[in-house]
Design an enzyme around this catalytic site. Structure first.
Site, PDB file in Angstrom:
ATOM      1  CB  SER A  88      -0.910   0.008   1.230  1.00 19.34           C
ATOM      2  OG  SER A  88      -1.774   1.135   1.221  1.00 19.34           O
ATOM      3  CG  HIS A 102      -4.406   4.945  -2.571  1.00 18.32           C
ATOM      4  ND1 HIS A 102      -5.384   4.201  -3.202  1.00 18.32           N
ATOM      5  CD2 HIS A 102      -4.050   4.234  -1.471  1.00 18.32           C
ATOM      6  CE1 HIS A 102      -5.622   3.104  -2.502  1.00 18.32           C
ATOM      7  NE2 HIS A 102      -4.833   3.096  -1.454  1.00 18.32           N
ATOM      8  CG  ASN A 104      -3.960  -1.988  -1.444  1.00 19.15           C
ATOM      9  OD1 ASN A 104      -4.754  -2.875  -1.769  1.00 19.15           O
ATOM     10  ND2 ASN A 104      -3.238  -2.050  -0.349  1.00 19.15           N
ATOM     11  NE  ARG A 106      -7.619  -5.212  -1.131  1.00 22.28           N
ATOM     12  CZ  ARG A 106      -7.889  -4.185  -1.926  1.00 22.28           C
ATOM     13  NH1 ARG A 106      -6.921  -3.364  -2.306  1.00 22.28           N
ATOM     14  NH2 ARG A 106      -9.118  -3.984  -2.378  1.00 22.28           N
ATOM     15  N   GLY A 259      -3.668  -4.216  13.255  1.00 28.04           N
ATOM     16  CA  GLY A 259      -2.523  -3.870  12.421  1.00 28.04           C
ATOM     17  C   GLY A 259      -1.669  -2.796  13.084  1.00 28.04           C
ATOM     18  NE  ARG A 260       5.226  -0.241  13.064  1.00 25.38           N
ATOM     19  CZ  ARG A 260       5.717   0.849  12.484  1.00 25.38           C
ATOM     20  NH1 ARG A 260       5.254   1.242  11.299  1.00 25.38           N
ATOM     21  NH2 ARG A 260       6.675   1.554  13.075  1.00 25.38           N
ATOM     22  CD  GLU A 262       2.922   5.923  14.311  1.00 25.50           C
ATOM     23  OE1 GLU A 262       3.157   6.669  13.345  1.00 25.50           O
ATOM     24  OE2 GLU A 262       2.365   6.315  15.350  1.00 25.50           O
ATOM     25  CB  SER A 263       1.891   0.511   8.850  1.00 26.23           C
ATOM     26  OG  SER A 263       3.201   0.239   9.286  1.00 26.23           O
TER      27      SER A 263
END
Length: 300
Positions: A88, A102, A104, A106, A259-260, A262-263
């Protein structure tokens, strides 16, 4: 398939970040390798305060484990395991003449209690969000998307462009987030497309990203701009934030699968404004953009 695609997105991340650093000539990507307690992890790369890119992230992740209850209800399944991986990216340029972008790509798998795959699919896309409208840029971006699609199915571009226009739409503002591009999801094996076929299509689109975006950056990054135009960029970034926090499924999935953070939130721009009841001047370039965003346009 999951190993093959995860290797692909690792390689694609390297290609994209290397090219962006070359263009910026100042800032370098900061890399964080992180682990998810429930299983898996990722490689986050963020660039900030560059000559060209004010902030951007190009992140990959591969996470697995028990599908959370909230997502079980969303997918209408029981107690299953899952694997999800993807790349992403969001890039917020400094110059308001350069559009935000943007993208992505997946892949997702679900398993029964014996570890057998019970469902799998690809998803992804790429879309352009300008602050000032250059029609030739929009045409170039969409033509690159169409060229990638046409190698696999002549109907893909029109289908996935329409879905992109529908998805990246701020319903509460009655306007598109940007000029669209491609958006596809739940690309599963069928009579006409095997998972290998879908892999070839998704990686074709992924490989097209630099061709779609970089020529626009190189053409616009050194154009002059005023403080007023910078203010407009930050106001429009507010719309970008609204979409990501209110409507974006990827943000929702990341938050609900621990999920993280910050990411997940790296997509948010560093400087943004919300001005009460703001309207651009009649007949201005800013108003021209707003009018275009009200209804999708066939750029090619």
């Amino acid at each position: 398939m999951k190993d093959k695609f995860y290797q692909y997105i690792q390689d694609l991340q390297d290609r994209i970040t290397s090219k962006l650093e070359t263009i910026d000539r100042k800032a370098k990507f900061q890399e964080d390798i992180w682990k998810r307690p429930e299983g898996g992890g990722g490689r986050t790369r963020v660039i900030e305060n560059g000559n060209v890119f004010e902030k951007g992230g190009v992140n990959i992740s591969g996470v697995h484990g028990k599908l959370p209850k909230s997502m079980q209800a969303y997918f209408k399944v029981g107690d299953v395991d899952f694997f999800a991986c993807g790349l992403s990216l969001v890039l917020h340029p400094k110059n308001p003449m350069v559009p935000t972008v943007h993208a992505n790509w997946r892949y997702f798998e679900m398993y029964d209690k014996d570890g057998n795959i019970i469902d799998s699919w690809f998803g992804g896309g790429q879309d352009l969000t300008p602050y000032y409208l250059f029609e030739e840029d929009a045409k170039h971006f969409h033509q690159t998307c169409k060229t990638a699609c046409d190698k696999h199915n002549s109907e893909f571009y029109l289908t996935y462009k329409k879905r992109c226009d529908e998805y990246f739409y701020n319903v509460h503002r009655n306007e598109g987030r940007g000029l669209g591009g491609l958006f596809f999801d739940y690309c599963k094996a069928s009579e006409t497309m095997t998972m290998e076929n879908w892999y070839n299509f998704v990686t074709e689109v992924g490989d097209s990203f630099l061709d779609a975006y970089i020529p626009i950056v190189e053409k616009r990054k050194d154009l002059p701009y005023t403080q007023e135009q910078r203010n407009w960029q930050e106001i429009r970034r507010g719309r970008y934030v609204e979409f990501n926090l209110v409507h974006d499924k990827g943000t929702l999935f990341g938050l609900k699968t621990n999920g993280r953070i910050e990411s997940i939130l790296m997509s948010l721009p560093p400087h943004v404004q919300w001005v009460y009841d703001h309207h651009p001047e009649a007949g201005s370039d800013e108003e021209k953009l707003i009018e275009v965003l009200k209804n999708p346009i066939d750029w090619i």
